[in-house]
Enzyme design. Sequence first.
Site, PDB file in Angstrom:
ATOM      1  N   GLY A  20      -9.287   3.064   7.121  1.00  0.00           N
ATOM      2  CA  GLY A  20      -9.097   4.471   7.438  1.00  0.00           C
ATOM      3  C   GLY A  20      -7.643   4.900   7.578  1.00  0.00           C
ATOM      4  O   GLY A  20      -7.281   5.984   7.143  1.00  0.00           O
ATOM      5  N   ASP A  59      -4.925   3.279  -1.803  1.00  0.00           N
ATOM      6  CA  ASP A  59      -6.018   3.505  -0.855  1.00  0.00           C
ATOM      7  C   ASP A  59      -6.646   4.875  -1.067  1.00  0.00           C
ATOM      8  O   ASP A  59      -6.063   5.899  -0.704  1.00  0.00           O
ATOM      9  CB  ASP A  59      -5.484   3.401   0.575  1.00  0.00           C
ATOM     10  CG  ASP A  59      -5.205   1.956   0.973  1.00  0.00           C
ATOM     11  OD1 ASP A  59      -6.124   1.132   0.835  1.00  0.00           O
ATOM     12  OD2 ASP A  59      -4.080   1.658   1.418  1.00  0.00           O
ATOM     13  N   MET A  77     -12.374   3.636  -0.555  1.00  0.00           N
ATOM     14  CA  MET A  77     -13.067   3.827   0.729  1.00  0.00           C
ATOM     15  C   MET A  77     -13.836   5.124   0.613  1.00  0.00           C
ATOM     16  O   MET A  77     -13.482   6.154   1.202  1.00  0.00           O
ATOM     17  CB  MET A  77     -12.040   3.858   1.876  1.00  0.00           C
ATOM     18  CG  MET A  77     -11.494   2.467   2.200  1.00  0.00           C
ATOM     19  SD  MET A  77      -9.929   2.528   3.089  1.00  0.00           S
ATOM     20  CE  MET A  77      -8.807   2.598   1.692  1.00  0.00           C
ATOM     21  N   HIS A 110      -8.361   0.511  -4.031  1.00  0.00           N
ATOM     22  CA  HIS A 110      -9.289   0.232  -2.923  1.00  0.00           C
ATOM     23  C   HIS A 110     -10.038   1.524  -2.603  1.00  0.00           C
ATOM     24  O   HIS A 110      -9.473   2.461  -2.047  1.00  0.00           O
ATOM     25  CB  HIS A 110      -8.462  -0.274  -1.725  1.00  0.00           C
ATOM     26  CG  HIS A 110      -9.227  -0.467  -0.467  1.00  0.00           C
ATOM     27  ND1 HIS A 110      -8.609  -0.647   0.759  1.00  0.00           N
ATOM     28  CD2 HIS A 110     -10.569  -0.514  -0.205  1.00  0.00           C
ATOM     29  CE1 HIS A 110      -9.523  -0.798   1.704  1.00  0.00           C
ATOM     30  NE2 HIS A 110     -10.719  -0.705   1.145  1.00  0.00           N
ATOM     31  N   MET A 147     -11.089  -6.807   5.240  1.00  0.00           N
ATOM     32  CA  MET A 147     -10.312  -5.866   6.060  1.00  0.00           C
ATOM     33  C   MET A 147      -9.951  -6.520   7.386  1.00  0.00           C
ATOM     34  O   MET A 147     -10.817  -7.068   8.069  1.00  0.00           O
ATOM     35  CB  MET A 147     -11.110  -4.591   6.358  1.00  0.00           C
ATOM     36  CG  MET A 147     -11.389  -3.682   5.176  1.00  0.00           C
ATOM     37  SD  MET A 147      -9.935  -3.139   4.245  1.00  0.00           S
ATOM     38  CE  MET A 147      -8.978  -2.281   5.506  1.00  0.00           C
ATOM     39  N   SER A 185       0.833  -1.197   0.000  1.00  0.00           N
ATOM     40  CA  SER A 185       0.000   0.000   0.000  1.00  0.00           C
ATOM     41  C   SER A 185       0.866   1.244   0.000  1.00  0.00           C
ATOM     42  O   SER A 185       1.643   1.481   0.926  1.00  0.00           O
ATOM     43  CB  SER A 185      -0.906   0.015   1.233  1.00  0.00           C
ATOM     44  OG  SER A 185      -1.477   1.306   1.351  1.00  0.00           O
ATOM     45  N   ASP A 242      -6.261  -7.045   4.087  1.00  0.00           N
ATOM     46  CA  ASP A 242      -5.714  -5.683   4.161  1.00  0.00           C
ATOM     47  C   ASP A 242      -5.769  -5.160   5.596  1.00  0.00           C
ATOM     48  O   ASP A 242      -6.837  -4.988   6.160  1.00  0.00           O
ATOM     49  CB  ASP A 242      -6.555  -4.794   3.229  1.00  0.00           C
ATOM     50  CG  ASP A 242      -6.033  -3.371   3.126  1.00  0.00           C
ATOM     51  OD1 ASP A 242      -4.977  -3.072   3.698  1.00  0.00           O
ATOM     52  OD2 ASP A 242      -6.699  -2.569   2.443  1.00  0.00           O
ATOM     53  N   HIS A 300      -1.122  -1.319  -4.328  1.00  0.00           N
ATOM     54  CA  HIS A 300      -2.389  -1.078  -3.619  1.00  0.00           C
ATOM     55  C   HIS A 300      -2.551   0.424  -3.371  1.00  0.00           C
ATOM     56  O   HIS A 300      -1.720   1.056  -2.714  1.00  0.00           O
ATOM     57  CB  HIS A 300      -2.396  -1.847  -2.297  1.00  0.00           C
ATOM     58  CG  HIS A 300      -3.710  -1.844  -1.594  1.00  0.00           C
ATOM     59  ND1 HIS A 300      -4.757  -2.672  -1.948  1.00  0.00           N
ATOM     60  CD2 HIS A 300      -4.172  -1.104  -0.553  1.00  0.00           C
ATOM     61  CE1 HIS A 300      -5.790  -2.449  -1.148  1.00  0.00           C
ATOM     62  NE2 HIS A 300      -5.466  -1.495  -0.296  1.00  0.00           N
ATOM     63  N   MET A 316      -9.431   7.461  -0.051  1.00  0.00           N
ATOM     64  CA  MET A 316     -10.331   7.765   1.077  1.00  0.00           C
ATOM     65  C   MET A 316     -10.932   9.149   0.886  1.00  0.00           C
ATOM     66  O   MET A 316     -10.228  10.080   0.489  1.00  0.00           O
ATOM     67  CB  MET A 316      -9.564   7.729   2.394  1.00  0.00           C
ATOM     68  CG  MET A 316      -8.809   6.424   2.632  1.00  0.00           C
ATOM     69  SD  MET A 316      -8.129   6.373   4.292  1.00  0.00           S
ATOM     70  CE  MET A 316      -7.024   4.950   4.144  1.00  0.00           C
TER      71      MET A 316
END
Length: 217
Positions: free
Chosen positions: A144, A37, A70, A68, A139, A10, A177, A35, A39
């Site tokens: 977060g 992330d 979120m 990913h 997860m 990540s 993850d 990866h 958010m």
Amino acid sequence: MEKKILISPSILSGDFVNMEKSVRLLSDWNADLVHCDVMDGVYVPNITFGMPMIRAIRKITDLPLDVHLMITKPEKYVEEFADAGADIITFHPEASENALETIKLIKSKGKKAGIVINAKVDIKPYLYLIDYIDMILIMSVNAGYGGQKFIPESLEKVKIAKEYIEKNKLNVDIEIDGGINEDNVSLVKNAGVNVIVAGSAVYKSSDPKKTIEILKK
Ligand code: DX5
Ligand code: ZN
């Protein structure tokens, strides 16, 4: 059929001042995926980056981008993430108005689609979606932030997903993850995981190449 173990570091734990270097190094370290992330500060309290980052990273690596999301209402953005260069797009089904339609939208762009089961979310109501996806992400921390502690109860969800996949003879990857490191990786592999996300374990390692080798073994 036994699936090959893939490592997806990540970039959340990478160097935001020199993200190009942090991404390029992943190929030298024999990582399999990148990866990313995303958010939005709504689905999760934290805000990271969006489509422009995916587009920028796409230009400097040949590794597949494992994006990913979120974010709330991922259906509003999945096409843009696909156009930006994502190869796999995963989203949290409870954040979507219609998870199946969102999966179909991702697939219609020629991309791999997956759902993510957050730490506090029950997997059972979403099992039927496994029929339509390429990967399920479990997860093992509350989504977060990077650098949190692994939640062992997540292994039960991995087993439930694996059972469903085997019973229905599906070809679906199981990704995990959050809080994965050299000490707990064998637990998750034994439970049925074949795609491993690792942020701090890789980027904060004194020998990231060796760490990836150990995570893969
Ligand atoms: C958490 C993110 C993870 C995180 C993993 O919300 O989805 O991908 O960056 O980082 P580590 O491996 O440090 O827990
Ligand atoms: Zn993630």
